[in-house]
Scaffold this motif. Sequence first.
Motif, PDB file in Angstrom:
ATOM      1  N   GLY A 107     -40.292   8.372 -14.050  1.00  0.00           N
ATOM      2  CA  GLY A 107     -41.370   7.561 -14.600  1.00  0.00           C
ATOM      3  C   GLY A 107     -42.021   6.628 -13.592  1.00  0.00           C
ATOM      4  O   GLY A 107     -41.355   6.022 -12.752  1.00  0.00           O
ATOM      5  N   VAL A 108     -43.353   6.501 -13.699  1.00  0.00           N
ATOM      6  CA  VAL A 108     -44.125   5.590 -12.844  1.00  0.00           C
ATOM      7  C   VAL A 108     -44.381   4.309 -13.642  1.00  0.00           C
ATOM      8  O   VAL A 108     -44.991   4.348 -14.708  1.00  0.00           O
ATOM      9  N   TRP A 109     -43.892   3.182 -13.116  1.00  0.00           N
ATOM     10  CA  TRP A 109     -43.950   1.905 -13.838  1.00  0.00           C
ATOM     11  C   TRP A 109     -44.878   0.879 -13.183  1.00  0.00           C
ATOM     12  O   TRP A 109     -45.216  -0.133 -13.800  1.00  0.00           O
ATOM     13  N   ALA A 110     -45.274   1.102 -11.929  1.00  0.00           N
ATOM     14  CA  ALA A 110     -46.052   0.097 -11.207  1.00  0.00           C
ATOM     15  C   ALA A 110     -47.096   0.753 -10.320  1.00  0.00           C
ATOM     16  O   ALA A 110     -46.827   1.775  -9.673  1.00  0.00           O
ATOM     17  N   LEU A 111     -48.304   0.157 -10.298  1.00  0.00           N
ATOM     18  CA  LEU A 111     -49.406   0.662  -9.470  1.00  0.00           C
ATOM     19  C   LEU A 111     -50.138  -0.501  -8.816  1.00  0.00           C
ATOM     20  O   LEU A 111     -50.274  -1.574  -9.413  1.00  0.00           O
ATOM     21  N   GLN A 112     -50.626  -0.263  -7.614  1.00  0.00           N
ATOM     22  CA  GLN A 112     -51.575  -1.168  -6.945  1.00  0.00           C
ATOM     23  C   GLN A 112     -52.551  -0.291  -6.167  1.00  0.00           C
ATOM     24  O   GLN A 112     -52.211   0.832  -5.763  1.00  0.00           O
ATOM     25  N   ALA A 113     -53.746  -0.815  -5.945  1.00  0.00           N
ATOM     26  CA  ALA A 113     -54.748  -0.065  -5.169  1.00  0.00           C
ATOM     27  C   ALA A 113     -55.546  -1.041  -4.327  1.00  0.00           C
ATOM     28  O   ALA A 113     -55.676  -2.227  -4.668  1.00  0.00           O
ATOM     29  N   ASN A 114     -56.103  -0.536  -3.233  1.00  0.00           N
ATOM     30  CA  ASN A 114     -56.948  -1.398  -2.411  1.00  0.00           C
ATOM     31  C   ASN A 114     -58.288  -1.631  -3.119  1.00  0.00           C
ATOM     32  O   ASN A 114     -58.619  -0.972  -4.104  1.00  0.00           O
ATOM     33  N   GLU A 115     -59.055  -2.570  -2.607  1.00  0.00           N
ATOM     34  CA  GLU A 115     -60.314  -2.966  -3.253  1.00  0.00           C
ATOM     35  C   GLU A 115     -61.307  -1.797  -3.327  1.00  0.00           C
ATOM     36  O   GLU A 115     -62.050  -1.664  -4.297  1.00  0.00           O
ATOM     37  N   ALA A 116     -61.273  -0.932  -2.337  1.00  0.00           N
ATOM     38  CA  ALA A 116     -62.201   0.208  -2.305  1.00  0.00           C
ATOM     39  C   ALA A 116     -61.779   1.327  -3.256  1.00  0.00           C
ATOM     40  O   ALA A 116     -62.528   2.287  -3.463  1.00  0.00           O
ATOM     41  N   PHE A 117     -60.591   1.202  -3.858  1.00  0.00           N
ATOM     42  CA  PHE A 117     -60.057   2.209  -4.766  1.00  0.00           C
ATOM     43  C   PHE A 117     -59.962   3.565  -4.060  1.00  0.00           C
ATOM     44  O   PHE A 117     -60.269   4.619  -4.630  1.00  0.00           O
ATOM     45  N   THR A 132     -57.013   4.038  -1.804  1.00  0.00           N
ATOM     46  CA  THR A 132     -55.574   4.225  -1.570  1.00  0.00           C
ATOM     47  C   THR A 132     -54.808   3.531  -2.684  1.00  0.00           C
ATOM     48  O   THR A 132     -55.140   2.398  -3.061  1.00  0.00           O
ATOM     49  N   PHE A 133     -53.789   4.210  -3.215  1.00  0.00           N
ATOM     50  CA  PHE A 133     -52.950   3.523  -4.204  1.00  0.00           C
ATOM     51  C   PHE A 133     -51.493   3.513  -3.764  1.00  0.00           C
ATOM     52  O   PHE A 133     -51.059   4.306  -2.928  1.00  0.00           O
ATOM     53  N   TYR A 134     -50.756   2.586  -4.320  1.00  0.00           N
ATOM     54  CA  TYR A 134     -49.321   2.416  -4.070  1.00  0.00           C
ATOM     55  C   TYR A 134     -48.634   2.493  -5.429  1.00  0.00           C
ATOM     56  O   TYR A 134     -49.067   1.862  -6.397  1.00  0.00           O
ATOM     57  N   SER A 135     -47.563   3.273  -5.507  1.00  0.00           N
ATOM     58  CA  SER A 135     -46.910   3.479  -6.797  1.00  0.00           C
ATOM     59  C   SER A 135     -45.401   3.321  -6.674  1.00  0.00           C
ATOM     60  O   SER A 135     -44.808   3.584  -5.627  1.00  0.00           O
ATOM     61  N   GLY A 136     -44.785   2.906  -7.759  1.00  0.00           N
ATOM     62  CA  GLY A 136     -43.329   2.761  -7.797  1.00  0.00           C
ATOM     63  C   GLY A 136     -42.842   2.962  -9.221  1.00  0.00           C
ATOM     64  O   GLY A 136     -43.618   2.919 -10.175  1.00  0.00           O
ATOM     65  N   GLY A 137     -41.546   3.176  -9.351  1.00  0.00           N
ATOM     66  CA  GLY A 137     -41.016   3.380 -10.705  1.00  0.00           C
ATOM     67  C   GLY A 137     -39.525   3.583 -10.729  1.00  0.00           C
ATOM     68  O   GLY A 137     -38.780   3.014  -9.935  1.00  0.00           O
ATOM     69  N   PRO A 177     -34.776   0.301  -9.879  1.00  0.00           N
ATOM     70  CA  PRO A 177     -36.071   0.794 -10.362  1.00  0.00           C
ATOM     71  C   PRO A 177     -37.164  -0.251 -10.202  1.00  0.00           C
ATOM     72  O   PRO A 177     -36.942  -1.442 -10.443  1.00  0.00           O
ATOM     73  N   ILE A 178     -38.358   0.184  -9.781  1.00  0.00           N
ATOM     74  CA  ILE A 178     -39.452  -0.732  -9.445  1.00  0.00           C
ATOM     75  C   ILE A 178     -40.286  -1.027 -10.692  1.00  0.00           C
ATOM     76  O   ILE A 178     -40.792  -0.114 -11.344  1.00  0.00           O
ATOM     77  N   VAL A 179     -40.411  -2.303 -11.003  1.00  0.00           N
ATOM     78  CA  VAL A 179     -41.086  -2.744 -12.220  1.00  0.00           C
ATOM     79  C   VAL A 179     -42.523  -3.186 -11.940  1.00  0.00           C
ATOM     80  O   VAL A 179     -43.422  -2.985 -12.749  1.00  0.00           O
ATOM     81  N   LYS A 180     -42.741  -3.803 -10.764  1.00  0.00           N
ATOM     82  CA  LYS A 180     -44.081  -4.332 -10.458  1.00  0.00           C
ATOM     83  C   LYS A 180     -44.302  -4.303  -8.949  1.00  0.00           C
ATOM     84  O   LYS A 180     -43.387  -4.551  -8.164  1.00  0.00           O
ATOM     85  N   LEU A 181     -45.556  -3.994  -8.580  1.00  0.00           N
ATOM     86  CA  LEU A 181     -45.980  -4.048  -7.179  1.00  0.00           C
ATOM     87  C   LEU A 181     -47.134  -5.027  -7.064  1.00  0.00           C
ATOM     88  O   LEU A 181     -47.942  -5.172  -7.992  1.00  0.00           O
ATOM     89  N   LEU A 182     -47.228  -5.700  -5.903  1.00  0.00           N
ATOM     90  CA  LEU A 182     -48.324  -6.642  -5.668  1.00  0.00           C
ATOM     91  C   LEU A 182     -48.807  -6.499  -4.227  1.00  0.00           C
ATOM     92  O   LEU A 182     -48.065  -6.764  -3.278  1.00  0.00           O
ATOM     93  N   ALA A 208     -42.522  -5.959  -3.903  1.00  0.00           N
ATOM     94  CA  ALA A 208     -41.928  -5.082  -4.917  1.00  0.00           C
ATOM     95  C   ALA A 208     -40.902  -5.846  -5.738  1.00  0.00           C
ATOM     96  O   ALA A 208     -39.971  -6.448  -5.185  1.00  0.00           O
ATOM     97  N   ALA A 209     -41.094  -5.836  -7.052  1.00  0.00           N
ATOM     98  CA  ALA A 209     -40.127  -6.439  -7.984  1.00  0.00           C
ATOM     99  C   ALA A 209     -39.393  -5.318  -8.700  1.00  0.00           C
ATOM    100  O   ALA A 209     -39.998  -4.321  -9.099  1.00  0.00           O
TER     101      ALA A 209
END
Length: 685
Positions: free
Chosen positions: A257-267, A269-274, A299-304, A314-315
Motif C-alpha cells: 500500500g501507498v500511504w504518502a505522496l509528495q511532488a515538486n511544484e512543477a508536478f 517528479t513525485f516521491y512516494s512511501g508506504g 511503514p511510511i505514513v507521511k512525507l514532506l 519521512a514520518a
Amino acid sequence: MAVHHRQTSASAKKKVQVSYIIRDEVEKYNRSGVNALQLDFLQKRLFTSGRDSIIRIWNVNNLSSKHDPYIQSMEHHTDWVNDIVLCCNGRTLISASSDTTVKVWNAHKGFCMSTLRTHKDYVKALAYARDKEQVASAGLDRQIFLWDVNTLTALTASNNTVTTSSLTGNKDSIYSLAMNHYGTIIISGSTEKVLRVWDPRTCAKLMKLKGHTDNVKALLVNRDGTQCLSGSSDGTIRLWSIGQQRCIATYRVHDDGVWALQANEAFSTFYSGGRDRRVYQVDMRNPENRFLLCEEKGPIVKLLLTQDNSHIWAATTQSSVNCWPISNQPARVSGDYDNENPVPVYTQPEGTVKGGPSITQYYILNDKRHILSRDTNGHVVLWDVLKACKVEDLGKADLEEEIKARSKMVYVPNWFSVDLKTGMLCIHLDESDCFAAWVSAKDVGFGSNDGSDPKLNFGGLLLQALLEHWPKTHTLEEEDHSNNTAVLNGNADTTDVTVRVGGSVTKGNGYFSVPGHTPVIFSEVGGRTLFSGCTSRLLCRDAGAETEGMLLNDTVPAWVIDITVDKNMPKFQKIPFYLQPHSTSGAKTLKKDRLSASDMLQVRKVMEHVYEKVLGADNISQNTASSGGEKPEQEKEEDISSLAEEKIELLCQDQVLDPNMDLRTVKHFIWKSGGDLTLHYRQIK
C-alpha cells in the motif's frame, strides 16, 4: 451547504468517564508513530504530531549539533493527531485529531486559540488553499468542512460562532484530502475507492474518478487544479486529468500500500512511501526514470518535501523522524534498475528527530494498584496507578518473571481500565466500577500513627487527588463518617464490624497526591471529550485556574462531585455466603442462613463470629471478672480474636484459611465456583 456552529460545552447528562495519563512532566520525544509533518522553512522549525496526541516543535538547524533541537510541545488533543497544516506564513497551525476535534494554534507561541467540534468522528485529513487562506477537514463521519483561517484566528470566548461550508456526497470514511493553492478544487479519497471532486467556491459536485481497488490514502493536486496524483492501499499511484475526468497514468512502484505522496511544484517528479518502508523518486513523464531513495525502519505514513526540493522528511509508525537528501544523480536508472532488489541511494539520513519508546504491553498486578509494562526498547517499568507515577525502571528484565515475582494471593476488584493508544499508560475511571476496590490502609502502606486501620477506597482517593487543586473541593468542614460501617448480617444474629473512615480534609485525600503535570480528561464513555473552547483536557495543577475551574463546574459529573466535593464515601461491596459446620466436626448441618458482609472482611472476623455467636462461647466475661477490672475495648477485641484463632478453623473447599485473608480473596482464589461462597468451620481439638 452552510453550517452555523457555536462552540458550546457538552451536556453533563451524558455518561462520563474520567481519564488520566501517567507521564513525565516534559514529554520531549514523540512516544509513538508520527502521523503528520509541517516545516516553517523561514524559521527552520519542524512541527511533528502523531499517536501520542502531542504536537512538538523542533529546531532543524540543531539536528546535527550538540544543542537540543526540541523547542516546545503543544498539548490539548486527547487522541491521535492525524494531520496538521501550517497557515498564514507560519503564524497559525491547524490540527485534526481522532478526538473528533480540529484545533487552531498560535504556531509562534505554541498555544491553542480555539477548538472546532463540528465533526462527529475521527478527523483524518486536512487540506490547505494557501492563496485563499482556506482549510478543509474530513474524516470518518464522511463530512468535509471548509474553514476560513482568518475567521478561525479571530474567535474569542464571547465571539465563538463559526459559519462553515459542508461538502456532502461521500459514501464512506474519508482518509485523504487535497486542495489546490487557489482554492478552486478539492478532492477526497476514501474507503469507497473513488476520488470525489468538488468546487469549494460553490460546494458543487464536479465528478467522481474511478480506478483504484482499495482505500485512497494519499492525494496531491497541482497548483491550477488540472491534475491530481493519488496513492492507494492497492499499491498503485495514479495520475488523473481533471479536465478529461480520467486516469492518464498508473505507476506500479511499491510492493504494498501507498500511504504518502509528495511532488515538486512543477508536478514533474513525485516521491512516494508506504507499507513497504521504501521511499521512491519517480519522473512522472518518464516513469522508467525512477529509483529507490531510501529505506525506513517502519511503514511510511507521511512525507514532506522541503521548499527548495533539497530534502525530504519521512514520518513512520516509529517515533523517530528522518530527513533524507534528494539526489539528482541516482545510483540506478532506467534499464539499470532492478525491480526485485533495488539498492537505495542513501542508507543513512542526513538528520534525525529522535523519538522515545512507547509502551506496547502491560499487566495489572493483583493488588490492582501497580502495573508492569514493556516498551519498544524492551524496558520493563513498574508503575503506581494510585500516585500516577513511575516506581522503578527494571531495564531489559523478563516481563513474565517480574509478573510472577510480584504476584500475591490477594484479590482486589477491577476498578479501572487501561489503554496504550498514545504509547503511554492512559487510565480510565468509569462510574460503574470505579468504587469497587476497598482496601485496608495498613495493607497499602497508609497506616496511621494512632494505630487505627481505616478502610480506603482506591477510586475515591484517586478522584480526590486528581481534583485536589479545584477550589470547589476545598470549602469543606470536618464531617463524621461513623455511619460507614460494614455489617455481617445473619437472619438471627448480627455482628457489627466497624470500619473507620477518616474525616474530611480541606484539600485532596490526606494520604497522597498525584503529580501536578498529570493530564486529566473528562469524556463521554467511548466518545468525545466534553470541554468547550480549547480545553478538552487540563493538567491536574491547573484545576485552580479561573478558566479551567469554570469548565470543571460545567463538566464534572455528579458521581465525581459526590466523592470530591461532598465527600460522600461510596458504599462497601457486599458478598453473600453460607456458614456451615465441617463434616469432620461431628456437628449437625445448620439451617442454611444466607449471611452478608463487606467483601474485604477478614476471615478472622468470621472466626470470631463463629466463636462468639454460633458456638456461644462465654468465657470473655469470666476472664474480665477474674482480672479485677473492666478491660479496654481494644483488649477485649484482641482477646476474642486470639481465642477464636486458638479454638476455630475456617475452611473453604477443604482448605484451611489464613485468618488474614479477606472474603473476596477466598472466593476468587479458593472457592472458584458458581453460586454463593460456602465456608465451613470446626473446632480445633
